[in-house]
Structure formats: C-alpha cells, structure tokens
Scaffold this active site. Structure first.
Site, PDB file in Angstrom:
ATOM      1  N   SER A 136       0.875  -1.171   0.000  1.00 43.18           N
ATOM      2  CA  SER A 136       0.000   0.000   0.000  1.00 43.18           C
ATOM      3  C   SER A 136       0.908   1.215   0.000  1.00 43.18           C
ATOM      4  CB  SER A 136      -0.878   0.047   1.245  1.00 43.18           C
ATOM      5  OG  SER A 136      -1.681  -1.100   1.347  1.00 43.18           O
ATOM      6  N   CYS A 137       0.439   2.286  -0.610  1.00 49.05           N
ATOM      7  CA  CYS A 137       1.195   3.540  -0.604  1.00 49.05           C
ATOM      8  C   CYS A 137       0.197   4.669  -0.419  1.00 49.05           C
ATOM      9  CB  CYS A 137       1.982   3.707  -1.906  1.00 49.05           C
ATOM     10  SG  CYS A 137       3.006   5.200  -1.933  1.00 49.05           S
TER      11      CYS A 137
END
Length: 159
Positions: A136-137
């Site tokens: 995830s970013c």
C-alpha cells in the site's frame, strides 16, 4: 448480550489470546508463541513509544522507518536519500531478525507528497531481487521529524 454473549467470546478470542496476552508469550491454537523484540544499532532508535520490530514465530513486523541516516542520526535533505535510508533501515532490522527483503510479504509506504510516488518506486524496487510483496502507498498529512517517506513491513521467514 446479543451474538457476543456476556463478553467472554471477545475476551477469550481476542483479548487474552491474540492481542493483549502476556507481554512475551501469547497462546494461539494451544501453542505458546514467543514474542521477541528486535533491536539493532544499525537502524535509528524509535522516535516514540514503540520498538524497531517484533518477531513472533516465523513472522517479523517492522515498525515504520523514516529515512533517517543511521550513521549521521538525522534526515538527509533529499527525497531519494531518505527513501534509500528508509529501505536500508528496514533491511537492518530484518537482518537482526534473521530475515531479508525477499521474505517481505507486505509493505506500506507513507509519503509526504504523492507526486514523489515515481521516484520512491524506482528506489523501492531496487531492493527486491525475486519479485515484489503486496503493498500500500498513501500520502499523509505529515511525517515525524519532517520526513518525506516512511516504510513499514511484515516478513515471513522461510527456509
């Protein structure tokens, strides 16, 4: 009391066995799981009330690593340098736990500015030789110490 009864389901299933059991050992499926604190001088000390990492069984949880240069003890000025330092700090903690980058199964990257996504991706991918983990970013409002990037991970130690 509804589907949860008198509260014993919650207490026995989650409180006592999964998350809030004794500090160093937790019971899961009838087995005691040791909880080992991972700490190394090769990565910056925690900047709050947490540890660098936790190892339980074959799983390693590494706290978010800012891009602090471990040798200098401060954040370098550029995003690129901070991204490399974040990844190196992650690697030092993994090494202290007996793991390495290719055993990471999940990462989360926190960015001060999502416009830096491409630059961070280039640096991030250079640390993985045998495929990439789930990831995830996200862009967040502000990182501690004015950091530009922070990376955390979960790794599973395999033979």
């Amino acid at each position: 009391h509804g589907q949860w009864g008198s509260g014993s389901f919650w207490r026995e299933t989650y409180w006592e066995t999964e998350w809030c059991g004794p500090a160093e050992e937790r019971q899961r499926g009838g087995q005691m799981m040791k909880r080992e604190i991972i700490s190394t001088p090769k990565a910056p000390a925690a900047v709050g009330p947490y540890v660098q990492g936790i190892k339980t069984g074959d799983t390693v949880y590494v706290s978010g690593q800012l891009g602090i240069d471990a040798a200098a003890g401060k954040l370098p000025p550029s995003l690129e340098e901070q991204a490399h330092c974040s990844m190196r700090n992650l690697g030092a903690i993994l090494e202290a736990a007996g793991a390495h980058y290719d055993q990471i199964v999940k990462t989360t990257i926190f960015l001060q500015d999502m416009n830096d996504f491409g630059k961070v991706n280039e640096i991030y991918q250079s640390y993985f030789k045998n495929g990439f983990p789930a990831r995830s970013c996200v862009q967040i409002g502000r990182l501690p110490l004015g950091g530009l990037v922070e990376v955390e991970c979960v790794a599973v130690i395999t033979e």
